[in-house]
Write a protein that holds these residues in place. Structure first.
Motif, PDB file in Angstrom:
ATOM      1  N   VAL A 114       0.850  -1.181   0.000  1.00 38.86           N
ATOM      2  CA  VAL A 114       0.000   0.000   0.000  1.00 38.86           C
ATOM      3  C   VAL A 114       0.894   1.242   0.000  1.00 38.86           C
ATOM      4  O   VAL A 114       1.980   1.236   0.573  1.00 38.86           O
ATOM      5  N   VAL A 115       0.442   2.253  -0.700  1.00 42.83           N
ATOM      6  CA  VAL A 115       1.243   3.473  -0.821  1.00 42.83           C
ATOM      7  C   VAL A 115       0.414   4.650  -0.341  1.00 42.83           C
ATOM      8  O   VAL A 115      -0.770   4.769  -0.663  1.00 42.83           O
ATOM      9  N   VAL A 116       1.041   5.488   0.438  1.00 43.19           N
ATOM     10  CA  VAL A 116       0.320   6.679   0.875  1.00 43.19           C
ATOM     11  C   VAL A 116       1.225   7.891   0.714  1.00 43.19           C
ATOM     12  O   VAL A 116       2.423   7.823   0.941  1.00 43.19           O
ATOM     13  N   LYS A 117       0.600   8.959   0.292  1.00 46.59           N
ATOM     14  CA  LYS A 117       1.363  10.169  -0.009  1.00 46.59           C
ATOM     15  C   LYS A 117       1.245  11.147   1.160  1.00 46.59           C
ATOM     16  O   LYS A 117       0.139  11.370   1.669  1.00 46.59           O
ATOM     17  N   ALA A 118       2.378  11.664   1.575  1.00 48.46           N
ATOM     18  CA  ALA A 118       2.344  12.686   2.633  1.00 48.46           C
ATOM     19  C   ALA A 118       1.792  13.962   2.019  1.00 48.46           C
ATOM     20  O   ALA A 118       2.357  14.491   1.069  1.00 48.46           O
ATOM     21  N   LEU A 119       0.690  14.417   2.561  1.00 45.19           N
ATOM     22  CA  LEU A 119       0.083  15.632   2.006  1.00 45.19           C
ATOM     23  C   LEU A 119       0.828  16.866   2.512  1.00 45.19           C
ATOM     24  O   LEU A 119       1.593  16.796   3.473  1.00 45.19           O
ATOM     25  N   HIS A 120       0.588  17.977   1.880  1.00 51.86           N
ATOM     26  CA  HIS A 120       1.362  19.178   2.196  1.00 51.86           C
ATOM     27  C   HIS A 120       1.024  19.692   3.600  1.00 51.86           C
ATOM     28  O   HIS A 120       0.014  19.284   4.190  1.00 51.86           O
ATOM     29  N   PHE A 121       1.876  20.566   4.119  1.00 57.15           N
ATOM     30  CA  PHE A 121       1.593  21.158   5.427  1.00 57.15           C
ATOM     31  C   PHE A 121       0.716  22.387   5.236  1.00 57.15           C
ATOM     32  O   PHE A 121       1.045  23.287   4.470  1.00 57.15           O
ATOM     33  N   ASN A 122      -0.407  22.380   5.952  1.00 61.54           N
ATOM     34  CA  ASN A 122      -1.325  23.513   5.871  1.00 61.54           C
ATOM     35  C   ASN A 122      -0.808  24.627   6.771  1.00 61.54           C
ATOM     36  O   ASN A 122      -0.686  24.468   7.984  1.00 61.54           O
ATOM     37  N   THR A 123      -0.485  25.749   6.154  1.00 63.26           N
ATOM     38  CA  THR A 123       0.172  26.823   6.908  1.00 63.26           C
ATOM     39  C   THR A 123      -0.719  27.435   7.982  1.00 63.26           C
ATOM     40  O   THR A 123      -0.240  28.176   8.829  1.00 63.26           O
ATOM     41  N   ARG A 124      -1.999  27.140   7.919  1.00 62.60           N
ATOM     42  CA  ARG A 124      -2.901  27.614   8.978  1.00 62.60           C
ATOM     43  C   ARG A 124      -2.625  26.902  10.304  1.00 62.60           C
ATOM     44  O   ARG A 124      -3.246  27.207  11.312  1.00 62.60           O
ATOM     45  N   PHE A 125      -1.722  25.906  10.261  1.00 69.92           N
ATOM     46  CA  PHE A 125      -1.448  25.147  11.477  1.00 69.92           C
ATOM     47  C   PHE A 125      -0.036  25.406  12.002  1.00 69.92           C
ATOM     48  O   PHE A 125       0.501  24.614  12.771  1.00 69.92           O
ATOM     49  N   ILE A 126       0.528  26.528  11.579  1.00 71.83           N
ATOM     50  CA  ILE A 126       1.874  26.870  12.060  1.00 71.83           C
ATOM     51  C   ILE A 126       1.865  27.071  13.579  1.00 71.83           C
ATOM     52  O   ILE A 126       2.856  26.817  14.260  1.00 71.83           O
ATOM     53  N   SER A 127       0.718  27.494  14.109  1.00 68.68           N
ATOM     54  CA  SER A 127       0.644  27.696  15.560  1.00 68.68           C
ATOM     55  C   SER A 127       0.971  26.401  16.297  1.00 68.68           C
ATOM     56  O   SER A 127       1.568  26.423  17.377  1.00 68.68           O
ATOM     57  N   GLU A 128       0.607  25.267  15.702  1.00 63.06           N
ATOM     58  CA  GLU A 128       0.905  23.998  16.358  1.00 63.06           C
ATOM     59  C   GLU A 128       2.398  23.690  16.313  1.00 63.06           C
ATOM     60  O   GLU A 128       2.945  23.092  17.227  1.00 63.06           O
ATOM     61  N   LEU A 129       3.027  24.113  15.210  1.00 64.11           N
ATOM     62  CA  LEU A 129       4.483  23.942  15.135  1.00 64.11           C
ATOM     63  C   LEU A 129       5.148  24.787  16.212  1.00 64.11           C
ATOM     64  O   LEU A 129       6.087  24.356  16.886  1.00 64.11           O
ATOM     65  N   LEU A 130       4.621  26.002  16.358  1.00 64.94           N
ATOM     66  CA  LEU A 130       5.167  26.926  17.346  1.00 64.94           C
ATOM     67  C   LEU A 130       5.050  26.318  18.743  1.00 64.94           C
ATOM     68  O   LEU A 130       5.984  26.363  19.546  1.00 64.94           O
ATOM     69  N   GLN A 131       3.906  25.724  18.967  1.00 66.24           N
ATOM     70  CA  GLN A 131       3.672  25.102  20.270  1.00 66.24           C
ATOM     71  C   GLN A 131       4.688  23.984  20.525  1.00 66.24           C
ATOM     72  O   GLN A 131       5.223  23.835  21.619  1.00 66.24           O
TER      73      GLN A 131
END
Lengths: 527, 348
Positions: free
Chosen positions: A255-272
């Motif tokens: 099975v193959v799955v593609k990593a979808l792009h990072f939604n920039t609206r969720f940068i706050s979670e990266l910050l966290q």
């Protein structure tokens, strides 16, 4: 995406509530339900594994991997669709519980212990996702990281599998005296191969043996590996790695799955994450970690999920579309794309000679190959896994429709020069393989419905008749059945073009006719 | 619950945290700070002073006990205490101004006596005890104080986590959770007589525990702690009240029988009533039962306030005018147009 919460929070069961009749019986275990979640009491110890799997999914979605996508869509009643832009891009708002393929598919792979390839650009969370799967299997992050094999151009078979002990190499009188220091990862129940397309070809062959046959071999010594869920990652699966991936190895990927792009609206979670300095893999709650027994039990439970006959028939109809190539052989059995492949003849050129058929309707004209037995088996296993994940004892149409593109992603090769892709609106399907395969499945189902095969499947009826057994069937009855087959073939030969889905039916009818012929011969000899 | 049991004083000049807890906080400063940060994201009003007070007053003594009992488990148990303290402070369940003071009381009085079990399954025990006290605090019919007292009394006899949880469930029934009656009766079979004696609040015992459980199963109004030598037809419980006074009914209810339980309706909502000698609980339900059997089918007769069953007849002047009557094998339920309570009558 829910708001950030404590990492130790696991979604409360039931994560996929189903309508159940109201009951007036009270459970004394409710005493221990309250503000403190994830309390493992006698009532929760026996939490069903499908529920635990869903809890694991929601934990990963909420805290582990930032993948706020719902590309595996389920609808529970009417849903709304919005259209944007010149390309008429559609946004659907699913009315049922929907899922992110990037998290769900690896999790299903974990449940059925198959081989999953995660593809996508750097920094999309492929490795992080694979590590989480290892943690779910009960390994510490350190163990998973140490067990992870990093593909690199200098990787040798010894790097991958292990080394003979140097002292034994000097002193041994025979091969059996040489002890092998096997690499630890071979014994793990979750195996991670990072950037597998950077592994040299020779080492890929050794990896193929481990992946395909579940054992490793060095100097006549064999190491039997336990059943494991495999995760392979690749930045680019279209030849962008250092080495070409050998076809057999590629074929072993289920099975193959593609990593979808990072939604920039969720940068706050990266910050966290930056601010808290917590790696989600370090804080996976115990409640969603599976023991070896649980994983084995879960795999068995998945396989008990039923695939209804009607759905199996749709899958047969879909799968039968692709192998047939009318111009590839003279004898009907050899009219396959595999014949042309073995003869090193371009399938596209053969398909182009095939005139008279509606190229838009002929789904087989869109692919360069047919489906292998492994691909069909994997499709059914993953369809069952998806149904199991959704808490169902039976595969539903949507389960099959949603999982088919991920299983066939690497199995079904598109003929990008096929006329289908030149049709208005279809050129995008040259690029988006998931949507293309789903479209193929939808078109196949539409044709299936148009032919009313659920209610009027003549081959199926003949097959059912045969499946009842030949015990007690007399000569007259056999002759009648053979005439029925011959009449059906006569009718088809007059009325229809030869499409892929008919190819397997014809061969099936030939098979049945031959079985009846042999039986008839036996009957007449006996009398 | 307005009772103030807590001894927490978060803003007074506090002694610093010391001992094992201080040592662990120091060693794992980054990790614990990260957890506080995470919790604050979810509970923005989480007050540092309140958390500090809870850690100092509640968690520190508990961690000290764990450190003395099994030093190698101190770290893992402290993690659980710390996480739960944060979560419960965030929810306003621990700390000053809590609406659930019995939870703090449980941490102060019951958890210390369970230390040997806590080191084996910290989250299960601390979480279960906390949740149980919360559940009991939310049920007007229940008495968390009795529950805590009896469990503390039983603590030395609790050999494992499973026994503790079963003991908690049986005791919950005995301290007011009447709707747990049937499953709790089943659980009685798996507890020792010594534990059952504590759960039932008995000081003396004339019958064997099997006999007592059998009587309780047959007669919901039997109280093993108060064995009644003189059976009489009496009002054994008045269940329900006007919503403005903490009850569930907006208007005087009417009552119907539904198997062994009763269904009560005030015209707007419908409630399942579970009642026995230990409590009476209401749970919202939907629909009304079919009229099954009349009170007379179970031997009850009600005529202008005079109630009779078998050889017993008693006058209840307050029940002279009835609005509805329902019965099961052991209990008669009567409502009047003048009251928001349901009178439950039985021979006991």
């Amino acid at each position: 995406m829910p708001k950030p919460q404590e990492y130790q929070h696991v979604s409360a069961a039931p994560t996929l509530p189903k309508t159940t009749p109201t009951t007036t019986a009270f459970d004394v275990a409710d005493l221990y339900k309250g503000p403190v979640t994830n309390v493992e009491t006698a009532a929760t110890i026996g939490v069903p594994l499908d529920e635990k799997l869903r809890q694991a999914y929601f934990w990963i979605i909420n805290y582990g991997v930032i993948s706020p996508h719902y590309d595996i869509e389920y609808n529970d009643g009417a849903s709304q669709t919005f259209t944007f832009g010149d390309s008429k891009a559609q946004l659907r708002l699913p009315s049922g519980q929907s899922y992110s393929s990037f998290v769900l598919v690896p999790l299903l792979n974990f449940a059925v212990r198959k081989r999953c390839l995660l593809v996508g650009g750097p920094g999309r969370g492929k490795t992080a996702s694979a590590i989480l799967m290892g943690v779910l299997a009960g390994y510490s992050v350190k163990e998973v990281r140490r067990g992870m094999q990093h593909g690199q151009p200098q990787m040798t078979i010894s790097d991958l599998l292990g080394n003979p002990l140097p002292a034994d190499l000097v002193n041994a009188q025979k091969m059996q005296d040489i002890r092998i220091s096997w690499r630890q990862w071979l014994s793990m129940r979750v195996k991670v191969i990072d950037e597998y397309n950077r592994i040299p070809t020779r080492t890929q062959s050794a990896l193929l043996t481990v992946m395909g046959d579940n054992y490793a071999e060095i100097l006549d010594h064999i190491y039997e590996c336990p059943d494991a869920a495999w995760y392979l990652t690749a930045n680019d699966d279209a030849g962008g790695g250092t080495y070409q991936v050998i076809e057999a190895l590629r074929d072993r990927i289920d099975v193959v799955v593609k990593a979808l792009h990072f939604n920039t609206r969720f940068i706050s979670e990266l910050l966290q994450r930056i601010e808290t300095g917590v790696d989600p893999a370090d804080v996976v709650p115990e409640q969603i970690i599976f023991t070896t027994d649980e994983i084995e039990r879960m795999t068995k439970e998945v396989l008990t999920v039923k695939l209804p006959n009607g759905l199996r028939r749709r899958l047969e109809f879909f799968a039968s579309q692709f192998e047939f190539c009318e111009m590839a052989g003279e004898q009907i059995e050899y009219k396959t794309k595999d014949t042309s492949r073995l003869a090193a003849v371009d399938v596209h050129s053969l398909l182009a000679q095939d005139t008279g058929k509606d190229k838009q309707r002929d789904l087989g004209a869109q692919t360069k190959n047919g489906l292998s037995v492994r691909a069909m088996m994997t499709t059914m296993v993953f369809a069952k896994a998806l149904a199991y994940f959704r808490g169902n004892g039976e595969v539903e149409f949507e389960d099959l429709r949603q999982i088919v593109p991920f299983v066939l992603h690497e199995k079904l090769l598109p003929d990008l020069d096929a006329p289908f892709f030149d049709a208005p609106g279809n050129s995008v399907l040259r690029v988006d393989r998931i949507s293309w395969i789903r479209k193929l499945f939808d078109l196949s189902c539409a044709e299936y419905d148009r032919q009313n095969l659920d209610n009027d499947d003549q081959v199926g009826q003949i097959e059912d008749e045969f499946d009842n057994g030949l015990e007690g069937v007399n000569e007259q009855e056999v002759r009648q059945r053979m005439i029925k087959i011959e009449r059906l073939l006569t009718g088809w030969s007059k009325d229809r073009k030869l499409y892929g889905y008919m190819f397997d039916d014809l061969l099936k009818l030939k098979y049945l006719h031959q079985r009846y012929t042999n039986y008839l011969h036996w009957l007449t000899t006996k009398s | 619950m307005n009772t103030t049991i807590s001894a927490l004083h978060p803003v007074e000049a506090a002694k610093p945290i010391s001992g094992a807890l201080a040592r662990l906080l120091e060693q794992n400063r980054t990790r614990y700070n990260a957890r506080v940060g995470q919790t604050k994201k979810h509970f923005p009003r989480l007050d540092d002073a309140k958390v500090a007070a809870v850690l100092r007053e509640l968690v520190q003594p508990l961690v000290e006990l764990v450190d003395q009992y099994a030093a190698d488990k101190t770290g893992s148990v402290t993690d659980v205490y710390f996480d739960l303290a944060l979560e419960l402070c965030g929810r306003g369940i621990l700390g000053d101004s809590t609406r659930y003071p019995f939870i703090e009381f449980a941490w102060q009085t019951l958890l210390p006596s369970l230390t040997p079990l806590i080191v084996t399954a910290p989250r299960t025990i601390i979480g279960s005890i906390t949740n149980a006290v919360y559940t009991l605090s939310c049920e007007p019919s229940a008495n968390p104080m009795y529950w805590l007292t009896r469990l503390r009394q039983a603590a030395p006899l609790l050999s494992d986590v499973s026994t503790l949880l079963k003991m908690g469930q049986v005791t919950a029934w005995q301290t007011g959770m009447a709707h747990y009656r049937q499953p709790a009766l089943t659980l009685c079979q798996s507890l020792s007589p010594a534990l059952l004696k504590i759960a039932f609040g008995m000081s003396t015992q004339q019958l064997t525990m099997e006999q007592i459980v059998a009587i309780m199963a047959a007669n919901p109004w039997y109280q093993p702690a108060v064995p009644d030598a003189y059976p009489q037809l009496r009002i054994v419980k008045c269940a329900g009240a006007f919503r403005g006074f903490g009850g569930v009914f907006m208007a005087p209810p009417t009552v119907y029988a539904s198997g062994d339980t009763f269904v009560a309706s005030d015209g707007t909502s419908t409630w399942l009533l579970h009642a026995d000698a230990f409590g009476a609980t209401f749970h919202r339900t939907q629909g009304m039962p079919r009229a099954e059997s009349t009170a007379s089918a179970f031997g009850f007769k009600v005529i202008t306030g005079k109630v009779s069953k078998n050889q017993f007849t008693v006058d209840f002047p307050e029940l002279e005018t009835v609005s509805s009557i329902a019965a099961n094998a052991t209990t008669l339920a009567v409502t009047t147009p003048w009251s928001h309570t349901i009178s439950l009558i039985s021979v006991c």
